[in-house]
Each structure stands twice: as structure tokens, then as C-alpha cells.
Design an enzyme around this catalytic site. Structure first.
Site, PDB file in Angstrom:
ATOM      1  N   CYS A  46     -15.108 -71.086 -13.770  1.00 48.67           N
ATOM      2  CA  CYS A  46     -13.824 -70.970 -13.275  1.00 48.67           C
ATOM      3  C   CYS A  46     -12.460 -71.427 -13.840  1.00 48.67           C
ATOM      4  O   CYS A  46     -11.634 -70.640 -13.874  1.00 48.67           O
ATOM      5  CB  CYS A  46     -13.901 -71.313 -11.580  1.00 48.67           C
ATOM      6  SG  CYS A  46     -15.373 -70.857 -10.655  1.00 48.67           S
ATOM      7  N   ASP A 140      -0.143 -49.207  -1.554  1.00 50.62           N
ATOM      8  CA  ASP A 140      -0.292 -48.500  -0.257  1.00 50.62           C
ATOM      9  C   ASP A 140      -1.462 -49.478   0.560  1.00 50.62           C
ATOM     10  O   ASP A 140      -1.574 -49.266   1.677  1.00 50.62           O
ATOM     11  CB  ASP A 140      -0.976 -47.181  -0.319  1.00 50.62           C
ATOM     12  CG  ASP A 140      -2.326 -47.061  -1.165  1.00 50.62           C
ATOM     13  OD1 ASP A 140      -2.598 -48.072  -1.399  1.00 50.62           O
ATOM     14  OD2 ASP A 140      -2.888 -45.843  -1.103  1.00 50.62           O
TER      15      ASP A 140
HETATM   16  C1  BEZ Z   1     -18.728 -72.358 -12.506  1.00 51.43           C
HETATM   17  O1  BEZ Z   1     -17.527 -71.777 -12.498  1.00 51.43           O
HETATM   18  O2  BEZ Z   1     -18.804 -72.836 -13.766  1.00 51.43           O
HETATM   19  C2  BEZ Z   1     -19.889 -72.240 -11.925  1.00 51.43           C
HETATM   20  C3  BEZ Z   1     -19.914 -72.008 -10.368  1.00 51.43           C
HETATM   21  C4  BEZ Z   1     -20.854 -72.094  -9.596  1.00 51.43           C
HETATM   22  C5  BEZ Z   1     -22.269 -71.940 -10.319  1.00 51.43           C
HETATM   23  C6  BEZ Z   1     -22.251 -71.496 -11.598  1.00 51.43           C
HETATM   24  C7  BEZ Z   1     -21.369 -71.921 -12.403  1.00 51.43           C
END
Ligand code: BEZ
Length: 224
Positions: A46, A140
């Protein structure tokens, strides 16, 4: 409960975010929107994704697209994690905030309502975390595209931008874009359009590929 389907009105939810309380439709205004969710704060994949999204944010703004992220942690964690994301992804030390808000969904209410949970990936308490959803919302306020990646596969934000280019083009013109299309390349004439109509609508010409079936459905025209 079926999730959101293409063409559905996107829910006008209220949420706390890193820029304060928002109502989604008001936040989006007349823009397109990209809402993308994340399993948890302080997770490695992330962190790379939010950084990539931040680096591409001017490309999204150029296309009149507002970005908004969601993660199932609290505001304090979102702010703390933002510092890590910026430190990891921005060479410029003046870069001190993300160019889009992160929604606080620590009770997972939105994650449940929008069908974002990944049943196969659990947190330390055994609760499912959010998958990597991408929702592209039109001006929309209807859902134009959704992609769902498992937690273990990070997204390609260039592809999301490419999909925006196709969605915006095809929202205004009766064409379709082929595999791996990029802006400026030829587009395809939809199968439902007659030859006469295609000839009238595409003065730059329509090229029809000969195929073993003899059917004349593979038709290209320059992007206009
Ligand atoms: C990540 O963002 O690295 C991750 C999050 C949850 C499970 C596996 C990877």
C-alpha cells in the site's frame, strides 16, 4: 448482497478523511473520481501504491479526475502513515502532504457497504481486510469501471490512468478502444454500427481487417 454494478449510482456517503468530513458527491463536484481502497495502514505494498498515485496525481488532475483513497484504520494512523509514504516516495523534502485525502473506515462500514473486503486476507484479530478496489466514477456519479485486486497484488496506476483516457474518450464518442490502446492510437468502430453510419461518422476513414470468417467486424479508425 450484489456489489455495485457498472452504471449504478455511486453511494453519496459521508466520511471522515485526512482533509476533514466530506460528502462524496460534493467532494467530486463536476469531476470524475477514482476511489481506491487499501488493506491497512503501515503495510508495504500500500505504501508503494499511495506513493505512485501521488506521483501521478497531476496527470489525474489534468483529466479532471479527483482521487480519494480508503483504508480501514483511524485518522491518527492515516496521518502517521502519510509521513512514511511521503518519506519513501518523494525526493522533494518540500512535499509534505498527499495530493488526495484518505477516508477513515476503522469500523469497516464503507468497506462492507461497497463490497471491498477480501475474505482470504485477515488481520491479526482474524478480521478480513480490504481488497485493492478501484472504482472510477463519472461526473454523473455513476460507476464507470471497477477493478478488484487481492491484497497480495499491487495495482498499476498507469493502467488506471489509461482506463480513464478510454472512459473519457468513449463517453463522448461512439468508439471503443482495443487491447493496450494508448491515446492517439487508432480506435475501433463498435459492432452495432452499420458501414454507412461508420463512413459518415468517421471521415478519416475506416479500415476493415479481412478475417477467415469473412465477417467485417474488426474495424479501425484514427482517433479524432
Ligand atoms: C501490503 O500492503 O503490503 C499488504 C497488505 C495486506 C496483505 C498483504 C500485503
Amino acid at each position: 448482497m450484489p456489489g455495485l454494478l457498472l452504471g449504478d449510482a455511486f453511494p453519496d456517503f459521508e466520511a471522515e478523511t485526512t482533509i476533514g468530513k466530506i460528502k462524496l458527491h460534493e467532494f467530486l463536484g463536476d469531476s470524475w473520481g477514482v476511489l481506491f481502497s487499501h488493506p491497512r495502514d503501515y503495510t508495504p505494498v500500500c505504501t508503494t501504491e499511495l506513493g505512485r498515485a501521488a506521483r501521478l496525481s497531476s496527470e489525474f488532475s489534468k483529466r479532471n479526475v479527483k482521487m480519494i483513497a480508503l483504508s480501514i484504520d483511524c485518522l491518527e494512523d492515516h496521518h502517521g502513515w502519510t509521513k512514511d509514504i511521503l518519506a519513501y516516495n518523494c525526493e522533494d523534502s518540500a512535499c509534505c502532504s498527499l495530493p488526495f485525502p484518505i477516508i477513515v473506515d476503522d469500523k469497516r462500514e464503507l468497506a462492507v457497504a461497497l463490497g471491498m473486503l477480501d475474505p482470504d486476507e485477515k488481520d491479526k484479530d482474524g478480521l478480513p481486510v480490504t481488497a485493492r478496489c478501484v472504482f472510477i466514477i463519472g461526473p454523473d456519479k455513476r460507476l464507470k469501471l471497477s477493478i478488484l485486486y487481492p491484497t497480495t497484488t499491487g495495482r498499476n496506476f498507469d493502467e488506471i490512468l489509461r482506463a480513464v483516457d478510454s472512459l473519457q474518450l468513449t463517453a463522448g464518442k461512439r468508439v471503443a478502444t482495443p487491447a493496450d490502446w494508448k491515446p492517439g492510437e487508432c480506435v475501433m468502430v463498435p459492432p452495432s454500427m452499420s458501414e454507412e453510419e461508420a463512413a459518415a461518422l468517421f471521415p478519416a476513414g475506416v479500415y476493415t481487417k479481412d478475417l477467415p470468417s469473412g465477417k467485417k467486424y474488426l474495424r479501425y479508425t484514427p482517433q479524432q
